[in-house]
Design a protein around this motif. Structure first.
Motif, PDB file in Angstrom:
ATOM      1  N   MET A 298       0.850  -1.203   0.000  1.00 46.41           N
ATOM      2  CA  MET A 298       0.000   0.000   0.000  1.00 46.41           C
ATOM      3  C   MET A 298       0.882   1.247   0.000  1.00 46.41           C
ATOM      4  N   ASP A 299       0.590   2.168  -0.901  1.00 41.38           N
ATOM      5  CA  ASP A 299       1.328   3.423  -0.977  1.00 41.38           C
ATOM      6  C   ASP A 299       0.815   4.351   0.114  1.00 41.38           C
ATOM      7  N   LEU A 300       1.706   4.736   1.028  1.00 42.97           N
ATOM      8  CA  LEU A 300       1.288   5.566   2.151  1.00 42.97           C
ATOM      9  C   LEU A 300       1.781   7.001   2.015  1.00 42.97           C
ATOM     10  N   THR A 301       1.992   7.465   0.792  1.00 43.38           N
ATOM     11  CA  THR A 301       2.405   8.843   0.581  1.00 43.38           C
ATOM     12  C   THR A 301       1.273   9.781   0.987  1.00 43.38           C
ATOM     13  N   CYS A 302       1.578  10.694   1.904  1.00 39.65           N
ATOM     14  CA  CYS A 302       0.548  11.599   2.428  1.00 39.65           C
ATOM     15  C   CYS A 302       1.033  13.036   2.358  1.00 39.65           C
ATOM     16  N   HIS A 303       0.105  13.943   2.154  1.00 39.11           N
ATOM     17  CA  HIS A 303       0.390  15.369   2.218  1.00 39.11           C
ATOM     18  C   HIS A 303      -0.163  15.900   3.530  1.00 39.11           C
ATOM     19  N   LEU A 304       0.697  16.507   4.358  1.00 39.36           N
ATOM     20  CA  LEU A 304       0.266  17.028   5.652  1.00 39.36           C
ATOM     21  C   LEU A 304      -0.438  18.358   5.434  1.00 39.36           C
ATOM     22  N   ASP A 305      -1.722  18.419   5.788  1.00 40.17           N
ATOM     23  CA  ASP A 305      -2.529  19.603   5.511  1.00 40.17           C
ATOM     24  C   ASP A 305      -2.610  20.578   6.682  1.00 40.17           C
ATOM     25  N   ALA A 306      -2.800  20.055   7.887  1.00 44.46           N
ATOM     26  CA  ALA A 306      -2.999  20.934   9.052  1.00 44.46           C
ATOM     27  C   ALA A 306      -2.400  20.299  10.294  1.00 44.46           C
ATOM     28  N   HIS A 307      -1.756  21.126  11.096  1.00 43.56           N
ATOM     29  CA  HIS A 307      -1.134  20.654  12.329  1.00 43.56           C
ATOM     30  C   HIS A 307      -2.172  20.673  13.444  1.00 43.56           C
ATOM     31  N   VAL A 308      -2.354  19.518  14.126  1.00 53.53           N
ATOM     32  CA  VAL A 308      -3.340  19.410  15.203  1.00 53.53           C
ATOM     33  C   VAL A 308      -2.711  19.717  16.557  1.00 53.53           C
ATOM     34  N   GLY A 309      -1.487  19.226  16.773  1.00 57.58           N
ATOM     35  CA  GLY A 309      -0.811  19.449  18.047  1.00 57.58           C
ATOM     36  C   GLY A 309       0.451  18.627  18.132  1.00 57.58           C
ATOM     37  N   SER A 310       1.237  18.855  19.187  1.00 54.54           N
ATOM     38  CA  SER A 310       2.527  18.174  19.310  1.00 54.54           C
ATOM     39  C   SER A 310       2.830  17.868  20.769  1.00 54.54           C
ATOM     40  N   THR A 311       3.685  16.875  20.969  1.00 50.49           N
ATOM     41  CA  THR A 311       4.345  16.634  22.249  1.00 50.49           C
ATOM     42  C   THR A 311       5.837  16.580  21.959  1.00 50.49           C
ATOM     43  N   ALA A 312       6.623  16.249  22.978  1.00 44.26           N
ATOM     44  CA  ALA A 312       8.066  16.144  22.764  1.00 44.26           C
ATOM     45  C   ALA A 312       8.426  14.993  21.844  1.00 44.26           C
ATOM     46  N   SER A 313       7.522  14.007  21.698  1.00 47.38           N
ATOM     47  CA  SER A 313       7.879  12.815  20.928  1.00 47.38           C
ATOM     48  C   SER A 313       7.094  12.631  19.642  1.00 47.38           C
ATOM     49  N   PHE A 314       6.007  13.367  19.430  1.00 44.11           N
ATOM     50  CA  PHE A 314       5.261  13.206  18.174  1.00 44.11           C
ATOM     51  C   PHE A 314       4.513  14.487  17.843  1.00 44.11           C
ATOM     52  N   SER A 315       4.121  14.595  16.573  1.00 41.12           N
ATOM     53  CA  SER A 315       3.221  15.663  16.141  1.00 41.12           C
ATOM     54  C   SER A 315       2.051  15.026  15.400  1.00 41.12           C
ATOM     55  N   LEU A 316       0.873  15.647  15.516  1.00 43.61           N
ATOM     56  CA  LEU A 316      -0.356  15.099  14.936  1.00 43.61           C
ATOM     57  C   LEU A 316      -0.832  16.034  13.829  1.00 43.61           C
ATOM     58  N   HIS A 317      -1.201  15.442  12.694  1.00 43.10           N
ATOM     59  CA  HIS A 317      -1.558  16.253  11.521  1.00 43.10           C
ATOM     60  C   HIS A 317      -2.797  15.684  10.833  1.00 43.10           C
ATOM     61  N   ARG A 318      -3.601  16.582  10.288  1.00 41.58           N
ATOM     62  CA  ARG A 318      -4.609  16.164   9.312  1.00 41.58           C
ATOM     63  C   ARG A 318      -3.907  16.124   7.960  1.00 41.58           C
ATOM     64  N   ALA A 319      -4.191  15.073   7.197  1.00 44.70           N
ATOM     65  CA  ALA A 319      -3.430  14.853   5.973  1.00 44.70           C
ATOM     66  C   ALA A 319      -4.322  14.273   4.884  1.00 44.70           C
ATOM     67  N   THR A 320      -3.775  14.252   3.670  1.00 42.58           N
ATOM     68  CA  THR A 320      -4.447  13.656   2.516  1.00 42.58           C
ATOM     69  C   THR A 320      -3.611  12.508   1.992  1.00 42.58           C
ATOM     70  N   HIS A 321      -4.224  11.340   1.841  1.00 40.15           N
ATOM     71  CA  HIS A 321      -3.547  10.196   1.248  1.00 40.15           C
ATOM     72  C   HIS A 321      -3.521  10.409  -0.264  1.00 40.15           C
ATOM     73  N   LEU A 322      -2.342  10.718  -0.809  1.00 44.00           N
ATOM     74  CA  LEU A 322      -2.243  11.192  -2.193  1.00 44.00           C
ATOM     75  C   LEU A 322      -2.755  10.207  -3.239  1.00 44.00           C
ATOM     76  N   PRO A 323      -2.490   8.904  -3.114  1.00 46.23           N
ATOM     77  CA  PRO A 323      -2.960   8.008  -4.186  1.00 46.23           C
ATOM     78  C   PRO A 323      -4.459   8.053  -4.423  1.00 46.23           C
ATOM     79  N   ASP A 324      -5.275   8.205  -3.372  1.00 45.47           N
ATOM     80  CA  ASP A 324      -6.731   8.192  -3.578  1.00 45.47           C
ATOM     81  C   ASP A 324      -7.427   9.446  -3.053  1.00 45.47           C
ATOM     82  N   GLY A 325      -6.688  10.396  -2.477  1.00 47.11           N
ATOM     83  CA  GLY A 325      -7.279  11.636  -2.003  1.00 47.11           C
ATOM     84  C   GLY A 325      -8.063  11.510  -0.708  1.00 47.11           C
ATOM     85  N   ALA A 326      -7.946  10.386  -0.016  1.00 44.17           N
ATOM     86  CA  ALA A 326      -8.707  10.180   1.212  1.00 44.17           C
ATOM     87  C   ALA A 326      -8.105  10.996   2.356  1.00 44.17           C
ATOM     88  N   ALA A 327      -8.986  11.509   3.212  1.00 46.58           N
ATOM     89  CA  ALA A 327      -8.534  12.235   4.397  1.00 46.58           C
ATOM     90  C   ALA A 327      -8.076  11.225   5.460  1.00 46.58           C
TER      91      ALA A 327
END
Length: 375
Positions: free
Chosen positions: A1-30
C-alpha cells in the motif's frame, strides 16, 4: 500500500510526536497522521505501540491503519477522527461539568479496556487524547508508554521527556513501593483536575520539585480552586489524587460507577452533592498495602534522627542492627517518603556476600540511583 501523504494541518505536538490532518495522495482520502521523529529506541517503541493499538478493539482507543517510514519520520496513519488535542481544549478554558462528565466516563472505559489487558497506561497526559467537543467524543491517541502490569513492578528512572506533571508518587522513584494500575488513576486525576480547573494541581520547575509535589504536597481541591466545580466531582478527583495507592480507586469499574452516579445527579438536579465514593469499587487482584507493621518505635527513632540532621544541617549517622532477614532494608526504606518530603533522595545498595569478587558493586549500585536524577 502506498502511504504517501500530504500534511494539511497541524493538530498538536508533544516532545515525541506531532499530529496532523493529511491527505492520502494516491486516492485523495482524508487521514490523521501521527509523526514521530525520535531515535532508534523511540522507533522501536512506536512499532510496539502500533501492534498494541491494532490489538486493542475499543471505541475509545484510536486504531491505526498503517505504519511506515517517511522522509519526515515514522508515520502512523489513522482514520480522520475529528477534534483537537485535549491539551488544546483545556488550555483555552476549563471544561463545563456536563461535558466533563461525558468525556470522563469515556476515559474511564478506555482505561478499563487497557487494564483488562493487564496493561498500565503509564502516561495519560492531555496531549495523548483527541477530543471532539461537538460530538462529546474522546479517543486515546497515544499508548507508547504502556507497560505490562506485573507484580512488583518498580518505576525506572524517569526519561528526559517524562510528563512530570502527570506522574504518580510511586512513578517518581522517590517512594519505596511498586507501580500498578492504581498509578493510572492518579494520572487520570491530574487530567480531570486540569479539565475542571484549567490548571494542574501543582506548578513546579524541575524534576526534584515535581517529585516533592507528588509525594509530599496536598493540592487545593478543585472546588477550592474553581468555585463552580460541584463538590461531589471535586471529592472524586481528590480520591484519584490520593498519595497512598490504597486510598485511590482499585478498579476502573469503581470509578465509572461513581462518574455515572455523578452524571445522573447533574442531569436530574444540575448539581453534584458529595456522596459515598467507591461503594461499587473492587479489584480482581488482591493488593496488599505496602506499609511497615510492628516497627513503630524503630521508625520513630529513624525519623527523629532525620529531623535532627535536617534541622542542624549537618551529616549524621544512624545504624540498624539485626540478623539477616529481619527487615533492616525495609525499615530503612520506610524513610523514603519522609526524605522525599524534605526534597531529598534515599538511595540504598547492598554489599552482597555472594559478590565478594566485585567489592565495588554496592558503590556502583548506589551511584546508579543517585546520578541520573541529578543529571
Amino acid at each position: 500500500m502506498d502511504l504517501t501523504c500530504h500534511l494539511d494541518a497541524h493538530v498538536g505536538s508533544t516532545a515525541s510526536f506531532s499530529l496532523h490532518r493529511a491527505t492520502h495522495l494516491p486516492d485523495g482520502a482524508a487521514v490523521l497522521v501521527k509523526l514521530s521523529r525520535g531515535d532508534a529506541a523511540d522507533a522501536r517503541r512506536r512499532r510496539a505501540e502500533f501492534e498494541l493499538l491494532r490489538r486493542l478493539d475499543d471505541p475509545g482507543i484510536a486504531r491505526p491503519q498503517a505504519l511506515t517510514d517517511s522522509p519526515a519520520g515514522l508515520m502512523m496513519v489513522f482514520a480522520p477522527l475529528p477534534g483537537v488535542l485535549l491539551e488544546t481544549l483545556i488550555d483555552a478554558a476549563p471544561v463545563a461539568p456536563a461535558l466533563f462528565l461525558s468525556l470522563a466516563q469515556q476515559m474511564a472505559r478506555t482505561l478499563a479496556a487497557l487494564h483488562a489487558q493487564r496493561l498500565i497506561a503509564w502516561d495519560l497526559r492531555p496531549a495523548h487524547w483527541l477530543v471532539d467537543p461537538a460530538q462529546q467524543r474522546i479517543w486515546l491517541i497515544d499508548a507508547s508508554r504502556a507497560v505490562p502490569d506485573t507484580v512488583g513492578l518498580i518505576a525506572p528512572p524517569p526519561e528526559p521527556d517524562t510528563d512530570w506533571p502527570g506522574l504518580s508518587p510511586e512513578q517518581t522513584g522517590r517512594l519505596d513501593g511498586p507501580v500498578d494500575a492504581r498509578s493510572d488513576f492518579y494520572a487520570l486525576g491530574v487530567v480531570f483536575y486540569r479539565m475542571l480547573c484549567g490548571a494542574p494541581p501543582f506548578v513546579a520547575h524541575d524534576p526534584l520539585e515535581w517529585a516533592h509535589c507528588h509525594t509530599a504536597r496536598q493540592p487545593a481541591s478543585p472546588a477550592e480552586r474553581s468555585p463552580g466545580v460541584p463538590q461531589g466531582l471535586s471529592a472524586l478527583v481528590m480520591k484519584l489524587l490520593a498519595k497512598p495507592p490504597e486510598e485511590r480507586y482499585r478498579s476502573a469499574q469503581g470509578l465509572l460507577a461513581d462518574l455515572a452516579q455523578a452524571d445522573a445527579a447533574w442531569q436530574a438536579q444540575g448539581r453534584v452533592e458529595p456522596f459515598a465514593l467507591g461503594t461499587r469499587d473492587g479489584s480482581e487482584r488482591l493488593q496488599w498495602p505496602h506499609r511497615l507493621y510492628g516497627r513503630a518505635a524503630e521508625t520513630a527513632a529513624l525519623q527523629r534522627a532525620l529531623d535532627t540532621a535536617a534541622t542542624r544541617k549537618r551529616p549524621a549517622l544512624a545504624t540498624i542492627r539485626g540478623p539477616a532477614g529481619t527487615g533492616k532494608s525495609a525499615l530503612a526504606g520506610s524513610l523514603r517518603e519522609a526524605v522525599a518530603q524534605r526534597g531529598g533522595m534515599l538511595i540504598a545498595a547492598r554489599f552482597d556476600p555472594s559478590a565478594r569478587d566485585r567489592p565495588q558493586a554496592a558503590w556502583r549500585d548506589a551511584l546508579q540511583q543517585l546520578v541520573p536524577p541529578l543529571l
